[in-house]
Design a protein around this motif. Structure first.
Motif, PDB file in Angstrom:
ATOM      1  N   THR A 222     -11.325  -2.698   2.651  1.00  0.00           N
ATOM      2  CA  THR A 222     -10.013  -2.468   3.263  1.00  0.00           C
ATOM      3  C   THR A 222     -10.101  -2.587   4.781  1.00  0.00           C
ATOM      4  O   THR A 222      -9.248  -3.189   5.438  1.00  0.00           O
ATOM      5  CB  THR A 222      -9.504  -1.076   2.853  1.00  0.00           C
ATOM      6  OG1 THR A 222      -9.486  -0.988   1.436  1.00  0.00           O
ATOM      7  CG2 THR A 222      -8.108  -0.852   3.402  1.00  0.00           C
TER       8      THR A 222
ATOM      9  N   PHE B 236      -4.738   0.523  -8.557  1.00  0.00           N
ATOM     10  CA  PHE B 236      -5.438   1.015  -7.374  1.00  0.00           C
ATOM     11  C   PHE B 236      -6.688   0.193  -7.057  1.00  0.00           C
ATOM     12  O   PHE B 236      -6.950  -0.147  -5.900  1.00  0.00           O
ATOM     13  CB  PHE B 236      -5.823   2.483  -7.575  1.00  0.00           C
ATOM     14  CG  PHE B 236      -6.409   3.116  -6.340  1.00  0.00           C
ATOM     15  CD1 PHE B 236      -5.596   3.569  -5.311  1.00  0.00           C
ATOM     16  CD2 PHE B 236      -7.786   3.248  -6.198  1.00  0.00           C
ATOM     17  CE1 PHE B 236      -6.136   4.139  -4.182  1.00  0.00           C
ATOM     18  CE2 PHE B 236      -8.336   3.812  -5.067  1.00  0.00           C
ATOM     19  CZ  PHE B 236      -7.504   4.269  -4.048  1.00  0.00           C
ATOM     20  N   TYR B 237      -7.478  -0.144  -8.096  1.00  0.00           N
ATOM     21  CA  TYR B 237      -8.768  -0.789  -7.864  1.00  0.00           C
ATOM     22  C   TYR B 237      -8.716  -2.315  -7.987  1.00  0.00           C
ATOM     23  O   TYR B 237      -9.629  -2.992  -7.555  1.00  0.00           O
ATOM     24  CB  TYR B 237      -9.811  -0.257  -8.849  1.00  0.00           C
ATOM     25  CG  TYR B 237     -10.113   1.207  -8.676  1.00  0.00           C
ATOM     26  CD1 TYR B 237     -10.892   1.661  -7.614  1.00  0.00           C
ATOM     27  CD2 TYR B 237      -9.621   2.141  -9.570  1.00  0.00           C
ATOM     28  CE1 TYR B 237     -11.175   3.011  -7.455  1.00  0.00           C
ATOM     29  CE2 TYR B 237      -9.900   3.498  -9.425  1.00  0.00           C
ATOM     30  CZ  TYR B 237     -10.666   3.936  -8.361  1.00  0.00           C
ATOM     31  OH  TYR B 237     -10.956   5.254  -8.211  1.00  0.00           O
TER      32      TYR B 237
ATOM     33  N   ARG C 218      -3.128   2.800 -13.866  1.00  0.00           N
ATOM     34  CA  ARG C 218      -3.486   3.340 -12.553  1.00  0.00           C
ATOM     35  C   ARG C 218      -4.751   2.680 -12.007  1.00  0.00           C
ATOM     36  O   ARG C 218      -4.852   2.379 -10.808  1.00  0.00           O
ATOM     37  CB  ARG C 218      -3.687   4.847 -12.663  1.00  0.00           C
ATOM     38  CG  ARG C 218      -2.398   5.624 -12.927  1.00  0.00           C
ATOM     39  CD  ARG C 218      -2.698   7.070 -13.280  1.00  0.00           C
ATOM     40  NE  ARG C 218      -3.417   7.729 -12.206  1.00  0.00           N
ATOM     41  CZ  ARG C 218      -4.267   8.724 -12.381  1.00  0.00           C
ATOM     42  NH1 ARG C 218      -4.517   9.164 -13.603  1.00  0.00           N
ATOM     43  NH2 ARG C 218      -4.880   9.279 -11.344  1.00  0.00           N
TER      44      ARG C 218
ATOM     45  N   GLN D   8     -15.779   3.393  -4.436  1.00  0.00           N
ATOM     46  CA  GLN D   8     -14.838   3.676  -3.353  1.00  0.00           C
ATOM     47  C   GLN D   8     -15.410   3.350  -1.984  1.00  0.00           C
ATOM     48  O   GLN D   8     -14.695   2.961  -1.075  1.00  0.00           O
ATOM     49  CB  GLN D   8     -14.396   5.144  -3.419  1.00  0.00           C
ATOM     50  CG  GLN D   8     -13.324   5.505  -2.403  1.00  0.00           C
ATOM     51  CD  GLN D   8     -12.071   4.653  -2.562  1.00  0.00           C
ATOM     52  OE1 GLN D   8     -11.791   4.151  -3.640  1.00  0.00           O
ATOM     53  NE2 GLN D   8     -11.332   4.447  -1.487  1.00  0.00           N
TER      54      GLN D   8
ATOM     55  N   GLN E 226       1.689   6.619  -6.958  1.00  0.00           N
ATOM     56  CA  GLN E 226       0.693   7.593  -7.393  1.00  0.00           C
ATOM     57  C   GLN E 226       1.198   9.019  -7.191  1.00  0.00           C
ATOM     58  O   GLN E 226       1.015   9.887  -8.048  1.00  0.00           O
ATOM     59  CB  GLN E 226      -0.606   7.379  -6.625  1.00  0.00           C
ATOM     60  CG  GLN E 226      -1.297   6.060  -6.966  1.00  0.00           C
ATOM     61  CD  GLN E 226      -2.437   5.759  -6.037  1.00  0.00           C
ATOM     62  OE1 GLN E 226      -2.539   6.359  -4.980  1.00  0.00           O
ATOM     63  NE2 GLN E 226      -3.272   4.808  -6.425  1.00  0.00           N
TER      64      GLN E 226
ATOM     65  N   GLN F 118       0.831  -1.209   0.000  1.00  0.00           N
ATOM     66  CA  GLN F 118       0.000   0.000   0.000  1.00  0.00           C
ATOM     67  C   GLN F 118       0.859   1.249   0.000  1.00  0.00           C
ATOM     68  O   GLN F 118       0.560   2.239  -0.679  1.00  0.00           O
ATOM     69  CB  GLN F 118      -0.934  -0.022   1.212  1.00  0.00           C
ATOM     70  CG  GLN F 118      -1.945   1.103   1.227  1.00  0.00           C
ATOM     71  CD  GLN F 118      -2.875   1.033   0.038  1.00  0.00           C
ATOM     72  OE1 GLN F 118      -3.287  -0.039  -0.374  1.00  0.00           O
ATOM     73  NE2 GLN F 118      -3.195   2.188  -0.531  1.00  0.00           N
TER      74      GLN F 118
ATOM     75  N   ILE G 111       2.221   1.694  -3.477  1.00  0.00           N
ATOM     76  CA  ILE G 111       1.196   2.226  -4.387  1.00  0.00           C
ATOM     77  C   ILE G 111       1.016   3.717  -4.183  1.00  0.00           C
ATOM     78  O   ILE G 111       0.918   4.493  -5.143  1.00  0.00           O
ATOM     79  CB  ILE G 111      -0.132   1.483  -4.167  1.00  0.00           C
ATOM     80  CG1 ILE G 111      -0.001   0.019  -4.632  1.00  0.00           C
ATOM     81  CG2 ILE G 111      -1.270   2.159  -4.917  1.00  0.00           C
ATOM     82  CD1 ILE G 111      -1.217  -0.819  -4.314  1.00  0.00           C
ATOM     83  N   THR G 112       0.996   4.128  -2.899  1.00  0.00           N
ATOM     84  CA  THR G 112       0.833   5.553  -2.604  1.00  0.00           C
ATOM     85  C   THR G 112       2.000   6.359  -3.158  1.00  0.00           C
ATOM     86  O   THR G 112       1.827   7.426  -3.764  1.00  0.00           O
ATOM     87  CB  THR G 112       0.712   5.754  -1.089  1.00  0.00           C
ATOM     88  OG1 THR G 112      -0.393   4.979  -0.594  1.00  0.00           O
ATOM     89  CG2 THR G 112       0.489   7.215  -0.750  1.00  0.00           C
TER      90      THR G 112
ATOM     91  N   LEU H 116      -9.797   8.228  -8.358  1.00  0.00           N
ATOM     92  CA  LEU H 116      -8.483   8.786  -8.615  1.00  0.00           C
ATOM     93  C   LEU H 116      -8.611  10.013  -9.517  1.00  0.00           C
ATOM     94  O   LEU H 116      -9.437  10.030 -10.436  1.00  0.00           O
ATOM     95  CB  LEU H 116      -7.589   7.748  -9.299  1.00  0.00           C
ATOM     96  CG  LEU H 116      -7.157   6.548  -8.454  1.00  0.00           C
ATOM     97  CD1 LEU H 116      -6.413   5.555  -9.315  1.00  0.00           C
ATOM     98  CD2 LEU H 116      -6.273   6.986  -7.293  1.00  0.00           C
TER      99      LEU H 116
ATOM    100  N   GLN I 104      -4.832  11.809  -3.172  1.00  0.00           N
ATOM    101  CA  GLN I 104      -5.045  10.433  -3.617  1.00  0.00           C
ATOM    102  C   GLN I 104      -6.406  10.278  -4.268  1.00  0.00           C
ATOM    103  O   GLN I 104      -6.522   9.626  -5.318  1.00  0.00           O
ATOM    104  CB  GLN I 104      -4.918   9.475  -2.437  1.00  0.00           C
ATOM    105  CG  GLN I 104      -5.027   8.009  -2.864  1.00  0.00           C
ATOM    106  CD  GLN I 104      -4.858   7.073  -1.685  1.00  0.00           C
ATOM    107  OE1 GLN I 104      -4.887   7.502  -0.551  1.00  0.00           O
ATOM    108  NE2 GLN I 104      -4.674   5.796  -1.966  1.00  0.00           N
ATOM    109  N   LEU I 105      -7.453  10.849  -3.702  1.00  0.00           N
ATOM    110  CA  LEU I 105      -8.798  10.707  -4.225  1.00  0.00           C
ATOM    111  C   LEU I 105      -9.483  12.064  -4.274  1.00  0.00           C
ATOM    112  O   LEU I 105      -9.239  12.924  -3.420  1.00  0.00           O
ATOM    113  CB  LEU I 105      -9.629   9.749  -3.357  1.00  0.00           C
ATOM    114  CG  LEU I 105      -9.175   8.291  -3.288  1.00  0.00           C
ATOM    115  CD1 LEU I 105     -10.010   7.529  -2.265  1.00  0.00           C
ATOM    116  CD2 LEU I 105      -9.264   7.617  -4.644  1.00  0.00           C
TER     117      LEU I 105
END
Length: 595
Positions: free
Chosen positions: A588, A555-556, A551, A581, A373, A366, A369-370, A473, A429-430
């Motif tokens: 999560t 992410f998904y 992406r 989301q 991005q 995680q 990934i962060t 995203l 991030q979102l």
């Protein structure tokens, strides 16, 4: 009551408990299932046999319909035969002249020769000048004139069916009609007798027993010749009906003949059906018995094997309860129960260690990934000095306004708004769907300044989606619209249309961008789909689509991403699937709680 039952059950040994459980669970369930299968299969077979018997009765009805129609057609033909009327009305007294007149008439012979269904064709006449010749005409004597069928013919102009015995005493079905002689006082009645053997050859089916009855008269056809002439039908004969119900399946049908006064009853019976049904019952009963015996034997063997293992485990637990650890040492590596205990403890420790490693790996993934991005967003927005750019754009806009050039000022304001939206999402991030659509509107307005009416944009968002709460995203939708404008509408001469549809499907959101542009050839479409699956850092063409796909999957999840379909000279459709989301956040949380 539940705990009381278990408490009572625990008073028995393990072997006894297995047999106690076996009786309701296996024995009774097998019996109930077996009974259900027997009843259900019997009902289905009975319905099938009944259907086949009904089908045979319908077949017989069709044959009788054709046969009676043939008889009626012959009667109609002879009733309108003027030559026959002349013969029946003749007043010639010379026998030779009468015979010559009859010999010249051959219609009756033709009917008898070509119609195999006719056993006899007889005309009964009161004309005394005609000879008593059974081949053609038979003088009606007083006995015939007094018969029921003759009297009915005299009072009824329409043809009717009648059953009567022949010279040998066998009942036959006959069609009787009075022949009209309007210019004579003589009377004539036509009888066409149906051939029994013809019916037998047409109707007989070795699988079914058949009987035929006219109205409430005697039976005129039966596969058992002894039944022909019986005065009581199958439906009225209690003894015979009971015989049928016990040993056969019967189907009945009726045929209304042309005169609508007579009705032929058809009885089709299957004597083999009940034997087959009994065989089916015996077969299923045998299967159920074999299953019960087999399961009982298996339970008995398993109970013996299982109780022996339980006794060994009980002995090991007893030594552990009295802290006889030397016992474990003595059986260590030799006794299965002791080894299982040690191995289970080792397995638990390994499981805990593995779960800790998995948890740390998920956190590291995680975090990666962060970082990925954030790095991608930094590449998009970090290459220019935002403060210098905004100050410069504002200076140019104010200069344009001072000069009265509102179009330039408007364009600069749109560009500044677009850059502000891009920098606003930097490091985020979102963002909400509403914010993404606002930025997209600014981008489309800029493109319309460039292309004019060549670019027309519309969108639809499902009511199931709350635009302020739906998170995604940043910069996912704009590259899809940009690709449609840059590549889809490039080079077209007609107005271009881009349609954005955002709908919800289960736990996913489907984003579709369609255009009516030049489309993509099939070969180029395959290459493009292959490029999108692997993002490139060197190729500048379609890199936006590849990055969006990468992406989304990163992410998904792998089930999300882009799909492209296109028809050359018609247009292109790009579909992006992302996970809702709200569902993602809940998943999560559950994953973290499980760790």
């Amino acid at each position: 009551m539940k705990f009381s039952l278990f408490r009572k059950l625990s008073q028995f040994s393990i072997r006894q408990q297995l047999f106690i459980v076996y009786i309701p669970l296996i024995f009774l369930s097998s019996v109930l299932v077996g009974l259900y299968l027997v009843v259900d299969s019997t009902n289905q077979l009975t319905a099938n046999y009944q259907y086949l018997a009904d089908l045979n009765a319908q077949r017989v009805k069709s044959v009788l319909f054709d046969t009676t129609n043939t008889l009626y057609n012959n009667v109609f033909s002879l009733s309108n035969d003027t030559e026959l009327r002349e013969i029946l009305s003749t007043e010639l007294t010379d026998e030779i002249e009468v015979m010559q007149l009859i010999d010249q008439y051959n219609a009756i012979d033709e009917i008898r020769n070509y119609q195999t269904s006719i056993a006899a064709l007889t005309i009964y006449s009161t004309n005394e000048h005609l000879p008593n010749n059974y081949r053609f005409i038979q003088v009606a004597n007083e006995e015939i004139q007094a018969s029921e069928w003759y009297q009915r013919a005299m009072t009824q102009s329409n043809a009717f069916l009648y059953t009567q015995p022949d010279e040998a005493g066998m009942n036959h079905l006959s069609l009787i009609k009075i022949l009209p002689l309007p210019l004579s006082e003589e009377k004539a009645v036509l009888e066409i007798r149906l051939d029994f053997n013809y019916l037998r050859n047409r109707l007989r089916n070795n699988s079914y027993y058949l009987e035929l009855q006219l109205n409430d008269d005697v039976i005129f056809y039966s596969d058992h010749l002894t039944r022909v002439g019986e005065a009581v039908s199958l439906t009225l004969d209690d003894d015979y009906q009971e015989f049928y119900q016990d040993r056969a399946i019967v189907a009945t049908n009726t045929l209304a003949v042309n005169n609508r006064d007579d009705m032929i009853y058809i009885y089709s019976a299957d004597f083999e059906a009940y034997d087959n049904l009994l065989s089916n019952i015996y077969r299923w009963a045998t299967i159920v018995i074999v299953v019960l015996l087999t399961t009982f034997l298996v339970i008995a063997l398993f109970a013996r094997f299982f109780t022996n293992r339980i006794r060994k485990l009980q002995l090991a637990v007893y030594h552990a309860s009295i802290e006889d650890y030397d016992f474990f040492q003595n059986i260590n590596g030799e006794d299965e129960i002791s080894q299982i205990s040690i191995d289970f403890h080792v397995i638990i420790q390994r499981i805990k260690k593995k779960e800790e490693e998995i948890y740390q790996a998920k956190l590291a993934k995680q975090e990666l990934i962060t970082q990925q991005q954030q790095m991608e967003f930094s590449i998009l927005a970090g290459q220019i000095n935002p403060h210098f750019l905004f100050n410069t754009l504002e200076t140019i806009r104010m200069t344009a306004l001072t000069s009265g050039n509102t179009d330039v000022a408007y364009a600069i304001r749109l560009l500044a708004t677009s850059m502000r939206n891009t920098l606003k999402t930097h490091g985020t991030q979102l963002i909400s769907l509403e914010e993404e659509l606002d930025a997209l509107h600014v981008y489309v307005k800029i493109q319309r300044l460039r292309f004019g009416d060549r670019v027309n944009f519309s969108y639809f968002v499902s009511n199931e989606i709350d635009q302020t709460q739906a998170m995604l995203l940043p910069l996912l939708i704009q590259p899809l619209v940009e690709n449609s404008i840059t590549h889809g509408l490039e080079g077209i001469t007609h107005p271009g249309y881009i349609r954005l549809n955002i709908i919800k499907k289960d736990d996913f959101i489907e984003i579709t961008v369609q255009d009516n542009g030049v489309g993509i050839a099939q070969a180029d479409l395959l290459k493009l789909q292959e490029k999108i699956m692997t993002p490139s850092t060197t190729s500048q063409k379609n890199i936006g689509l590849a990055n969006v796909n990468h992406r989304a999957k990163m992410f998904y999840g792998d089930e999300c991403g882009l799909t492209i379909s296109s028809v050359e000279n018609v247009g292109t459709s790009v579909v992006l699937i992302i996970r809702d989301q709200t569902y993602l956040e809940q998943t999560t949380k559950n994953d973290v709680n499980s760790l």
